[in-house]
Design a protein around this motif. Sequence first.
Motif, short mmCIF file in Angstrom:
data_model
loop_
_atom_site.label_atom_id
_atom_site.label_comp_id
_atom_site.label_asym_id
_atom_site.label_seq_id
_atom_site.Cartn_x
_atom_site.Cartn_y
_atom_site.Cartn_z
N ARG A 69 0.82 -1.24 -0.42
CA ARG A 69 -0.11 0.01 -0.43
C ARG A 69 0.85 1.50 0.16
O ARG A 69 0.77 2.08 -0.77
CB ARG A 69 -0.60 0.31 1.49
CG ARG A 69 -2.16 -0.49 0.61
CD ARG A 69 -2.62 -0.77 2.74
NE ARG A 69 -3.78 -1.10 2.60
CZ ARG A 69 -3.32 -2.36 4.31
NH1 ARG A 69 -2.88 -1.91 4.75
NH2 ARG A 69 -4.16 -3.37 4.27
N ARG A 127 -2.88 -1.11 -4.74
CA ARG A 127 -4.31 -1.23 -3.76
C ARG A 127 -4.77 -2.12 -4.52
O ARG A 127 -5.02 -3.18 -5.86
CB ARG A 127 -5.01 0.23 -4.59
CG ARG A 127 -4.72 1.46 -4.62
CD ARG A 127 -5.94 2.45 -4.82
NE ARG A 127 -6.27 2.66 -4.62
CZ ARG A 127 -7.94 3.29 -4.04
NH1 ARG A 127 -8.12 4.06 -5.87
NH2 ARG A 127 -8.45 3.75 -3.13
N ARG A 128 -5.49 -2.69 -2.97
CA ARG A 128 -5.79 -3.97 -3.46
C ARG A 128 -7.28 -4.67 -4.19
O ARG A 128 -8.13 -2.91 -3.21
CB ARG A 128 -6.38 -4.49 -1.69
CG ARG A 128 -6.86 -5.77 -1.67
CD ARG A 128 -5.94 -6.48 -0.87
NE ARG A 128 -6.81 -8.03 -0.40
CZ ARG A 128 -7.28 -8.23 0.90
NH1 ARG A 128 -6.87 -8.07 1.90
NH2 ARG A 128 -7.18 -9.75 1.15
N ILE A 129 -7.16 -5.14 -4.34
CA ILE A 129 -8.93 -5.83 -5.05
C ILE A 129 -9.17 -7.40 -4.57
O ILE A 129 -8.01 -7.89 -4.13
CB ILE A 129 -8.50 -5.51 -6.74
CG1 ILE A 129 -7.49 -6.53 -7.61
CG2 ILE A 129 -8.22 -4.62 -7.57
CD1 ILE A 129 -8.27 -6.99 -8.43
N MET A 130 -10.14 -7.39 -4.79
CA MET A 130 -11.23 -8.56 -4.31
C MET A 130 -11.67 -9.22 -6.26
O MET A 130 -12.42 -8.85 -6.56
CB MET A 130 -11.81 -8.74 -3.07
CG MET A 130 -10.84 -8.31 -2.48
SD MET A 130 -12.08 -7.71 -0.88
CE MET A 130 -11.06 -7.30 0.97
#
Lengths: 406, 406
Positions: free
Chosen positions: B32, B37-40
Amino acid sequence: MKIESLKGTRDFLPSQAALREYMEETILSCYRENGFRRIMTPAIEDIENLDKSDGGENLNLIFRIMKRGDKLEKALETGGELCDMGLRYDLTLPLSRYYCANRAKLEMPFKCIQLDRVYRAERPQKGRLREFVQCDIDIIGDSSPNCEAELITVTAKALSRLDIGSFTVRINDRRILNSTLLKCGFAEEQLTSVCISLDKLDKIGAEGVAQELSDKGFSAGAINSLSEIFRRLPLSADEISELAGEEAAAGMISIIKSAEALSEGKFTIEPDLSLVRGQGYYTGTVFEIKSDKFSGSVAGGGRYDGLIGKFIGENIPACGFSIGFERIFEILSEMGRQGSGRKRIAYIYSGDFPAAFAAAEKLRAEYDVSMFLRPKKMKSFLDRLAASGFSGFATESDEDIRLFSE
Amino acid sequence: MKIESLKGTRDFLPSQAALREYMEETILSCYRENGFRRIMTPAIEDIENLDKSDGGENLNLIFRIMKRGDKLEKALETGGELCDMGLRYDLTLPLSRYYCANRAKLEMPFKCIQLDRVYRAERPQKGRLREFVQCDIDIIGDSSPNCEAELITVTAKALSRLDIGSFTVRINDRRILNSTLLKCGFAEEQLTSVCISLDKLDKIGAEGVAQELSDKGFSAGAINSLSEIFRRLPLSADEISELAGEEAAAGMISIIKSAEALSEGKFTIEPDLSLVRGQGYYTGTVFEIKSDKFSGSVAGGGRYDGLIGKFIGENIPACGFSIGFERIFEILSEMGRQGSGRKRIAYIYSGDFPAAFAAAEKLRAEYDVSMFLRPKKMKSFLDRLAASGFSGFATESDEDIRLFSE
């Protein structure tokens, strides 16, 4: 190739993933503070464990995984069972198995957290997901009704921290429900079928339930007695005592009193004689939480004193409460809520990667810094950064951060 | 019912889950900070997407999920395809699909994190899991070799924060490898098969590879030329330039120089002409990280400029690096490392749940506090608490915390 995710599953954008991470961390830290500890179990289970697990309607919703290689060929030739595993439909069955496999190494009573994906082959429709996250706390090895009070209080605390607005806890007891139905005149072996109809009360109303029971061929006298009780719902704790006998109702009333005493006006708790909860494995108390403003249930659970015994032949008391993560995610999304996190800054550079990385690194004490090669059209690039949530940018030639808001 | 988790899957005890949570948080916060950026994405994918995905050997390891209801019956009757979905074998294919489905809403270039479970029907054996976690960072929409330098630098930074000890990054380029093999005398259409053998170099040695190539019927001249290069391994960057031509090697050499400049002595990076990486979708650079002390690869990745084009017919450059979460978990477990977290205290009470909860609540500002009903045998109960990691306890009659260490 297909670019949309499968029906009943979802892709989450970065902003949505951030909200989900915030939810996870808020719930987990609340549960940890209260002495529950996270465990992790596989999403795939032996198909026999799933099929024999008393999961009620959920047993019809299991995704089945095919055997492979020689075993598959043999099964196809002989007309044998084609599957050997399945995706779990909840976290309670895997926990029961886990407890049996690992209990020599676990605290007793065992208080645990699970936060994980489960799968149900629901008919795809709005709000019905086939892959979704649940977050459960369970207490295994303790038969005191204080467990229920604790699970309700701690779950309500987590929901309050998420700030989902006011909500109501509804509570019932399978034993009270069963004895009431017997009193109405239904027979012992009819109770499961009666409960399946009763569970639809919210959807089809009291008259719909009575009609369905009548269609199923149950006696008119029993249906009338039950309808009579329906007309008096919701019953108070005292009325339930009267109906079911003080002894039978004592546990539930103590749970309600405990939870009420700790509610700090943040939620209400009330008995609901019509509450069933679908799973066949519940043996005593069942409970559910509904938001006062948003439809649908946000949490549900109950006591399942018989499930662990199916694995090891020895009955171990157990009770759990599961947060419906997806419903809460929808509610918070509808409220416009966002994840937490630091400001995001773009560092724009032209070519020398090591020098640029070292410069960006200095800004990372305070910001999340993303590096980008200088684009041809700087102006429109910066506009897009601002639109997608960046707070500002810096460049090699001007390392001071320029905030978009200035 | 079976109490052990399925072969190739694992149950994690609370202490193990805590270490895994620590690993997740360490890796995610590093990523981060660096602007990813996290995605799912769902763990289930359309079976056609998986089957057509160029995943190399992994395509033989897909867990297939059966159709249901009428569709299954029809398929059984007509001998049609029995499956409609499968469990993903990696996070790269779902990301490529995700990018195509959502790109109008994503930043460009898109820099994302995934941390999630994947599934492979490996033959169960030590260290080969069928369900495991990967943690990937990817940059989509940027063809500059700076992407590779960034992915290597940031992944290495995450591994350094986890303090896994010294490690080595090995790097190769599919294009250099292919041109070298062509120079040796292999034909274009033989390259995939040659690479499959070459990928076994670590396991069966240079002679084993030569033997396998010979068994496959390739020309002795080509095999000898390749063996000659093997004898000179590892080649330096300059030697690779010489072999493959300066232009072809320039990208890889710039990546090595960038990563070296930022390594701060925490890792070494070296070219490795024998590095293949199994997946068929890699088109350029490939890389891998190995611990200098512990066996097996802890991270791997590369450039896959063609995969997204399979979905939308438009080639989009993409590059990713995946941390092998399970191997690192094993290494840290072997090192005796533990998760972080506050001290755990037991609050032991006798009956009045609301009063006890309120008292425990006061201690929660500082400790994780778990409530227990007073057991019959207090002494042995406390001994078990101490053994299972509690730091101390308090009771209703004595609310001062008594630490076990005192």
